[in-house]
Enzyme design. Structure first.
Site, PDB file in Angstrom:
ATOM      1  CG  HIS A   1       2.998 -15.289  15.933  1.00  0.00           C
ATOM      2  ND1 HIS A   1       2.146 -16.354  15.819  1.00  0.00           N
ATOM      3  CD2 HIS A   1       3.395 -15.001  14.661  1.00  0.00           C
ATOM      4  CE1 HIS A   1       2.018 -16.704  14.548  1.00  0.00           C
ATOM      5  NE2 HIS A   1       2.778 -15.898  13.829  1.00  0.00           N
TER       6      HIS A   1
ATOM      7  CD  GLU B   1       0.628 -15.224  21.055  1.00  0.00           C
ATOM      8  OE1 GLU B   1      -0.455 -15.787  20.862  1.00  0.00           O
ATOM      9  OE2 GLU B   1       1.297 -14.701  20.130  1.00  0.00           O
TER      10      GLU B   1
ATOM     11  CB  CYS C   1      -0.664 -20.025  16.187  1.00  0.00           C
ATOM     12  SG  CYS C   1       1.086 -19.779  16.557  1.00  0.00           S
TER      13      CYS C   1
ATOM     14  CB  CYS D   1       2.145 -18.673  20.239  1.00  0.00           C
ATOM     15  SG  CYS D   1       2.921 -17.562  19.057  1.00  0.00           S
TER      16      CYS D   1
ATOM     17  CB  ALA E   1     -13.324  13.417  -2.645  1.00  0.00           C
TER      18      ALA E   1
ATOM     19  CB  THR F   1     -10.841   6.022 -11.915  1.00  0.00           C
ATOM     20  OG1 THR F   1     -12.205   6.135 -11.501  1.00  0.00           O
ATOM     21  CG2 THR F   1      -9.962   6.741 -10.916  1.00  0.00           C
TER      22      THR F   1
ATOM     23  NE  ARG G   1       1.962  11.048  -4.901  1.00  0.00           N
ATOM     24  CZ  ARG G   1       0.758  10.547  -5.190  1.00  0.00           C
ATOM     25  NH1 ARG G   1       0.631   9.249  -5.439  1.00  0.00           N
ATOM     26  NH2 ARG G   1      -0.301  11.335  -5.232  1.00  0.00           N
TER      27      ARG G   1
ATOM     28  CG  LEU H   1     -16.917   4.239  -5.682  1.00  0.00           C
ATOM     29  CD1 LEU H   1     -16.939   5.766  -5.593  1.00  0.00           C
ATOM     30  CD2 LEU H   1     -16.318   3.655  -4.410  1.00  0.00           C
TER      31      LEU H   1
END
Length: 346
Positions: A51, A53, A78, A87, A157, A202, A213, A294
């Site tokens: 972590h 810390e 934590c 931590c 888009a 889609t 990519r 959407l």
């Protein structure tokens, strides 16, 4: 900005270096200050790794100075054994006398227990410095634990005249609306999130790979909705190259990098889908589907941010872009393309 705020701001800058690598853990930054000077700093670099810390304390060259220092950290240390030791115990063991925390951890296993443990050990603890900024930086983590669902980002888009697609009965192949710079930014964003979701149409008509990519980074889990199993097995999504989940209404066996999850399509599938993602520790999901998917998220008010790319062209007719309202976070020009970032007001 006061000096303590400068140190917490540095914690936030460090935390962002872990973007895309820490989920389902939060992004956390930490600095250690002695006599007004930073003597150590670190951040949570990777899920399962040390972590913030731990990395900050280990970076201090003169360990004796820790007993005279203040530790600044963007999220509560934590207090439990997970993949790493607590931590809070490490801070106590190093006799650090003062700790300044940006915000309390919403994870029920911690949620104030780290603060309590340090206070019982005699450490002076201050909480709430740049709290809003710390919550914003870890908004995926807070949404996941407070709303019991992943952080949802919508992305599409559209053309200058407000269409996201052509009429596919006339044009079989997808037409690229934006530009190369926008595409690169989309791939960068994919690398920063846990999963990416599209709908059946889609997948069928665009045949996207949904991979990273144009950027170097992690590959999100590819997810697709296919109620009746009608998607062709030759699509890029089924190339077995990276982990892919299919949400379906029929029973199908899993195979290499391909997982089938059955939903009840006679009921609203979004709560079921998000429940599955939550149960599998999916911290965030980008919805890159078409208009139907959407709009289903928008109509259910199940979204947190939206990224709307507007390209420099007209379709004249086609599939209308979703209607969305919210708070504008940013508007950025990407050559001849505009990016509008919107936050849900809820």
């Amino acid at each position: 900005m006061s000096t303590p705020a400068i140190f917490m701001q540095r914690c936030l800058e460090l935390a962002l270096l872990g973007m895309g690598d820490t989920a389902p853990n939060p992004m956390v930054g930490c600095v250690i200050v002695c006599n007004g000077v930073i003597i150590g700093e670190g951040y949570h670099e990777k899920y399962g790794g040390p972590h913030a810390e731990v990395n900050a304390i280990n970076s201090v060259r003169t360990a004796e100075l820790l007993a005279q220092s203040t530790l600044y950290v963007s999220l509560e240390p934590c207090a439990h054994y997970g993949k790493t030791p607590p931590c809070a115990d490490l801070i106590i063991a190093n006799r650090i006398p003062r700790v300044v925390i940006g915000t309390v951890d919403p994870f029920a296993t911690i949620a104030g227990k780290g603060i309590e443990r340090m206070q019982k050990a005699g450490i002076e603890v201050e909480v709430g410095l740049l709290e809003a900024e710390c919550r914003q930086g870890n908004r995926r983590f807070f949404t996941f634990h407070e709303k019991k669902r992943p952080y949802i980002l919508l992305k599409w888009a559209q053309t200058l005249d407000g269409f996201i697609d052509t009429d596919r009965s006339e044009t079989l192949h997808p037409i690229w609306i934006t530009n190369a710079l926008s595409k690169r930014l989309v791939h960068k964003q994919r690398s920063e999130e846990s999963a990416i979701l599209i709908g059946t149409n889609t997948a069928k008509y665009d045949n996207p790979a949904l991979t990273v990519r144009e950027w170097t980074g992690n590959q999100p889990i590819r997810m697709v909705i296919d109620r009746t199993g009608r998607l062709d097995s030759t699509l890029h999504l089924f190339d077995h190259k990276t982990l892919t989940w299919v949400f379906t209404g029929i029973e199908k066996p899993d195979s290499k990098n391909l997982k089938y999850i059955t939903l009840d399509f006679d009921r609203n599938i979004l709560p079921q889908l998000l429940s599955e993602l939550y149960s599998h520790d999916i911290l965030s999901v980008i919805v890159e589907g078409g208009s139907e998917l959407l709009n289903s998220f928008l109509e259910s008010d199940l979204w947190d941010e939206a990224f709307v790319y507007t390209g420099n062209q007209f379709f004249g007719k086609g599939v209308a872009a979703p209607n969305i309202s919210g708070d504008t976070l940013a508007i950025e020009m990407l050559d001849d393309c505009r990016l509008h970032v919107i936050r849900n007001k809820v």
